[in-house]
Design an enzyme around this catalytic site. Sequence first.
Site, PDB file in Angstrom:
ATOM      1  N   ASN A  31      22.948  32.802  65.149  1.00  0.00           N
ATOM      2  CA  ASN A  31      24.241  32.785  65.844  1.00  0.00           C
ATOM      3  C   ASN A  31      24.057  32.657  67.356  1.00  0.00           C
ATOM      4  O   ASN A  31      24.618  33.427  68.136  1.00  0.00           O
ATOM      5  CB  ASN A  31      25.027  34.061  65.497  1.00  0.00           C
ATOM      6  CG  ASN A  31      26.504  33.951  65.812  1.00  0.00           C
ATOM      7  OD1 ASN A  31      27.038  34.686  66.631  1.00  0.00           O
ATOM      8  ND2 ASN A  31      27.174  33.035  65.177  1.00  0.00           N
ATOM      9  N   ARG A  82      20.097  28.949  75.228  1.00  0.00           N
ATOM     10  CA  ARG A  82      20.045  30.392  75.415  1.00  0.00           C
ATOM     11  C   ARG A  82      18.848  31.006  74.688  1.00  0.00           C
ATOM     12  O   ARG A  82      18.220  31.952  75.182  1.00  0.00           O
ATOM     13  CB  ARG A  82      21.352  31.024  74.932  1.00  0.00           C
ATOM     14  CG  ARG A  82      21.494  32.446  75.336  1.00  0.00           C
ATOM     15  CD  ARG A  82      22.928  32.952  75.246  1.00  0.00           C
ATOM     16  NE  ARG A  82      22.923  34.383  75.403  1.00  0.00           N
ATOM     17  CZ  ARG A  82      22.768  35.235  74.402  1.00  0.00           C
ATOM     18  NH1 ARG A  82      22.656  34.779  73.166  1.00  0.00           N
ATOM     19  NH2 ARG A  82      22.734  36.525  74.619  1.00  0.00           N
ATOM     20  N   ARG A  92      20.636  41.392  67.947  1.00  0.00           N
ATOM     21  CA  ARG A  92      19.365  41.013  67.328  1.00  0.00           C
ATOM     22  C   ARG A  92      18.229  41.946  67.726  1.00  0.00           C
ATOM     23  O   ARG A  92      17.155  41.910  67.120  1.00  0.00           O
ATOM     24  CB  ARG A  92      18.991  39.589  67.732  1.00  0.00           C
ATOM     25  CG  ARG A  92      20.092  38.568  67.487  1.00  0.00           C
ATOM     26  CD  ARG A  92      19.839  37.279  68.237  1.00  0.00           C
ATOM     27  NE  ARG A  92      20.993  36.388  68.247  1.00  0.00           N
ATOM     28  CZ  ARG A  92      22.024  36.499  69.081  1.00  0.00           C
ATOM     29  NH1 ARG A  92      22.030  37.478  69.993  1.00  0.00           N
ATOM     30  NH2 ARG A  92      23.030  35.662  69.015  1.00  0.00           N
ATOM     31  N   LYS A 137      18.180  31.451  55.968  1.00  0.00           N
ATOM     32  CA  LYS A 137      18.002  30.396  56.977  1.00  0.00           C
ATOM     33  C   LYS A 137      16.834  30.700  57.912  1.00  0.00           C
ATOM     34  O   LYS A 137      16.010  29.823  58.188  1.00  0.00           O
ATOM     35  CB  LYS A 137      19.303  30.214  57.758  1.00  0.00           C
ATOM     36  CG  LYS A 137      19.346  28.951  58.578  1.00  0.00           C
ATOM     37  CD  LYS A 137      18.675  29.161  59.892  1.00  0.00           C
ATOM     38  CE  LYS A 137      18.606  27.879  60.672  1.00  0.00           C
ATOM     39  NZ  LYS A 137      17.922  28.110  61.958  1.00  0.00           N
ATOM     40  N   PRO A 197      16.005  24.581  55.647  1.00  0.00           N
ATOM     41  CA  PRO A 197      16.930  25.475  56.360  1.00  0.00           C
ATOM     42  C   PRO A 197      18.321  24.856  56.479  1.00  0.00           C
ATOM     43  O   PRO A 197      18.447  23.687  56.858  1.00  0.00           O
ATOM     44  CB  PRO A 197      16.302  25.617  57.756  1.00  0.00           C
ATOM     45  CG  PRO A 197      14.937  25.032  57.670  1.00  0.00           C
ATOM     46  CD  PRO A 197      14.916  24.098  56.525  1.00  0.00           C
ATOM     47  N   ASP A 245      21.718  25.460  58.455  1.00  0.00           N
ATOM     48  CA  ASP A 245      22.477  26.129  59.510  1.00  0.00           C
ATOM     49  C   ASP A 245      23.846  25.457  59.609  1.00  0.00           C
ATOM     50  O   ASP A 245      24.217  24.663  58.745  1.00  0.00           O
ATOM     51  CB  ASP A 245      21.729  26.051  60.842  1.00  0.00           C
ATOM     52  CG  ASP A 245      21.698  24.630  61.368  1.00  0.00           C
ATOM     53  OD1 ASP A 245      21.714  23.689  60.560  1.00  0.00           O
ATOM     54  OD2 ASP A 245      21.683  24.438  62.594  1.00  0.00           O
TER      55      ASP A 245
END
Length: 285
Positions: free
Chosen positions: A137, A142, A186, A228, A245, A247
């Site tokens: 997310n 970033r 996280r 994922k 994966p 996403d």
Amino acid sequence: MKNCTIEYNENGWLGVRIKGPFSVMKTFDCGQCFRFDPEKNPMFENEVSGVAFGREVSFGQNGDLLMVRSGEEDFINIWHDFLSLDVDYETINKEIKNAPVKCGKEHLEKATDLSSGIRILRQDKWEALCSFIISQNNNIPRIKKIISEMCRLYGDKTGAGYAFPDAKRLYDAGEEAIFNLRTGFRAKYIHGAAKAVAEGECNLVKISEMNYEDAEKALCSLKGVGPKVAACTLLFGFNKTEAFPIDVWMKKVIDLRFNGSLDPKVFGDHAGIAQQYLFYCERYL
DNA sequence: TCCCAGGCTCTCT
DNA sequence: AGAGAGCATGGG
């Protein structure tokens, strides 16, 4: 060494002739790794530099000539494997284009052509796991910023740059320090994974020797690691190229280009490579 | 400003 | 089993 030949070694640069599709830019800009950046160097059509396996390295490219700023020994022992130069991508691309998809074959061919040159990197296992926990997310600029700061504060100095900190180092730094890297929710996942790896409760080498299903299960037992993140970790860090994966971008691809369903099994052991082609094509074009 | 990003956990049906 | 809210943050 398969599929490449060392042609010369001068001024700190190793010249390697590559057989088959290879693109430095695409390989390092396709979202599989977060520690390399493009350089402007008139010597090369393209160049990237960064740190991997605790070593600073640059990769330049002119046509099918790859320039590696490293000694011959490091190239043979590390970078050749890192870049998957032994893999015959020309054949793999043909197989991907011929995969028995129910629909979207045209798009698959287009994506393969556009993405040709991407190599799935064989990255450090812990770095891959930790990086993709951070990725959830989150957006790529970033993610890169957080990882860069994490390395600056907790990684060993490599010269001008910093190595990726090992699990014990991040565990010792503490959850609050990890939160202060702006990792948000996280932080506890990263810290928990660092603890499990540092204390041997999660043995990444053993996981890499498991079959895919068991390896995925083992990684998913870590808090903050789901299908994922596990798939990305296994694909980019554990050389399990059957990983696929999914996403938000890949969901888009499947909906838009494959009428809502795409079975990774049609790509066999190359599912992860096909996935990366489709992901790159959707994101960057 | 507001939506979204290489998702996952937890809770409620 | 499946759906949905909540999560921290900042890029665009």
